[in-house]
Design an enzyme around this catalytic site. Sequence first.
Site, mmCIF file in Angstrom:
data_model
loop_
_atom_site.group_PDB
_atom_site.id
_atom_site.type_symbol
_atom_site.label_atom_id
_atom_site.label_comp_id
_atom_site.label_asym_id
_atom_site.label_seq_id
_atom_site.Cartn_x
_atom_site.Cartn_y
_atom_site.Cartn_z
ATOM 1 N N THR A 135 -20.682 8.052 13.548
ATOM 2 C CA THR A 135 -19.731 7.538 14.361
ATOM 3 C C THR A 135 -20.146 6.572 15.548
ATOM 4 O OG1 THR A 135 -18.217 8.345 16.249
ATOM 5 C CG2 THR A 135 -20.021 9.584 15.709
ATOM 6 N N ASP A 136 -19.085 5.485 15.952
ATOM 7 C CA ASP A 136 -19.388 4.823 17.050
ATOM 8 C C ASP A 136 -19.758 5.224 18.288
ATOM 9 O OD1 ASP A 136 -16.853 5.357 17.577
ATOM 10 O OD2 ASP A 136 -16.068 3.237 17.875
ATOM 11 N N GLU A 137 -19.480 6.689 18.456
ATOM 12 C CA GLU A 137 -19.478 7.422 19.700
ATOM 13 C C GLU A 137 -20.856 7.783 20.010
ATOM 14 O OE1 GLU A 137 -16.709 10.622 20.578
ATOM 15 O OE2 GLU A 137 -15.604 9.744 19.218
ATOM 16 N N TYR A 163 -20.524 16.444 21.251
ATOM 17 C CA TYR A 163 -20.279 15.883 19.947
ATOM 18 C C TYR A 163 -21.065 14.747 19.422
ATOM 19 C CZ TYR A 163 -17.875 13.125 16.203
ATOM 20 O OH TYR A 163 -17.722 12.206 15.272
ATOM 21 N N LYS A 167 -24.093 13.992 16.855
ATOM 22 C CA LYS A 167 -24.180 13.185 15.827
ATOM 23 C C LYS A 167 -25.111 11.955 15.757
ATOM 24 C CE LYS A 167 -21.254 12.578 12.896
ATOM 25 N NZ LYS A 167 -21.091 13.204 11.562
#
Length: 340
Positions: A135-137, A163, A167
């Site tokens: 994810t870009d997060e 989260y 990741k």
Amino acid sequence: MLNKNIQTYSLTLLITGGAGFIGSNFIFHMLEKYPKYRIICLDKLTYAGNLFTLANVMDNPNFRFVKADICDREAVFRLFAEEHPDIVVNFAAESHVDRSIVDPEIFLQTNIIGTATLMDACRKFGIKRFHQVSTDEVYGDLPLDRPDLFFTEETAIHTSSPYSASKASADLLVMAYHRTYGLPVTISRCSNNYGPYQFPEKLIPLMIVNALAEKPLPVYGEGLNVRDWLYVEDHCKAIDLIIHKGKIGEVYNIGGHNEMRNIDIVKLICKELGKSESLITYVADRKGHDRRYAIDSTKIYNKLAWLPNTKFADGIKKTIQWYLHNRQWWENIISGEYRQ
Ligand code: NAD
């Protein structure tokens, strides 16, 4: 004599988390595009997994569903021994930031230990490719007043929530398995997805189903946080390209070139559904709330010629129509019936 019913497959794919939002869309895409592939879905069926989503492919002879936890080493190794997948695409994850703030532990277990368990099986049985759906997060956030800044694949990892930290940890492990054991890996880091079969706890489906029921539309803070929205089908096409043509050991950013403020999305949904904006209710901001995500996807465009096809104006209409025409799918979730 050869049994003519025995199908020979050109490739076997193991797709984890395929009863969830993006994984299921990916399974539909692959079964339709590659009739000679065998597709195995491994999913634990957590609250986010839904077998109704896969109902239309359950009888497809090229498809097999296996209920198992990616952290369950015995079950994972047994499945690898049976199926010998060529490619593994790991979608399985705990994926909701708010839940990670309330209870981080399961995020560490599934997102980190589960990824390592899958890669250990890949090492033991040998595979052509392990693809990690990230994810870009993992890049943290960008300031709202710097529209010139974007995340590239070189942007430092700088996580905000349990989260995104889980990741990012998985991404680091994936790269470590590549460097240490030579595991053939790729990673994709995508922006926010929307489209059919998204669990109605995420922004867009939550607002659609609440607006339809004339319930309050909860918006964090002032709703000024910016996300880069991508139609799920475009994400699936990008992963399809990466697993076939992407370079081993590389990370690819995937983005929609479509930045929107949360509040503008909610207002648009109200407009499309003919509902009053007075349903919008501002609630206390999420802890550590990332301000802006914006992806620079030049690399996947230059190297693999990927560009998103669906414009947000069309994608959001298609998504709203899908939720209107598939009421039973989300009503079963809200009533809890899907867990039966
Ligand atoms: P989702 O929550 O809809 O689905 C997750 C699926 O994983 C569910 O079917 C669930 O049952 C399964 N699962 C959870 N724990 C498992 C375990 N221990 N073993 C086996 N299966 C398990 O998630 P999603 O939105 O489809 O996201 C899929 C992946 O894409 C995730 O890795 C997520 O981090 C990533 N991602 C999502 C977005 C987005 O906007 N939704 C954006 C970028 C990246």
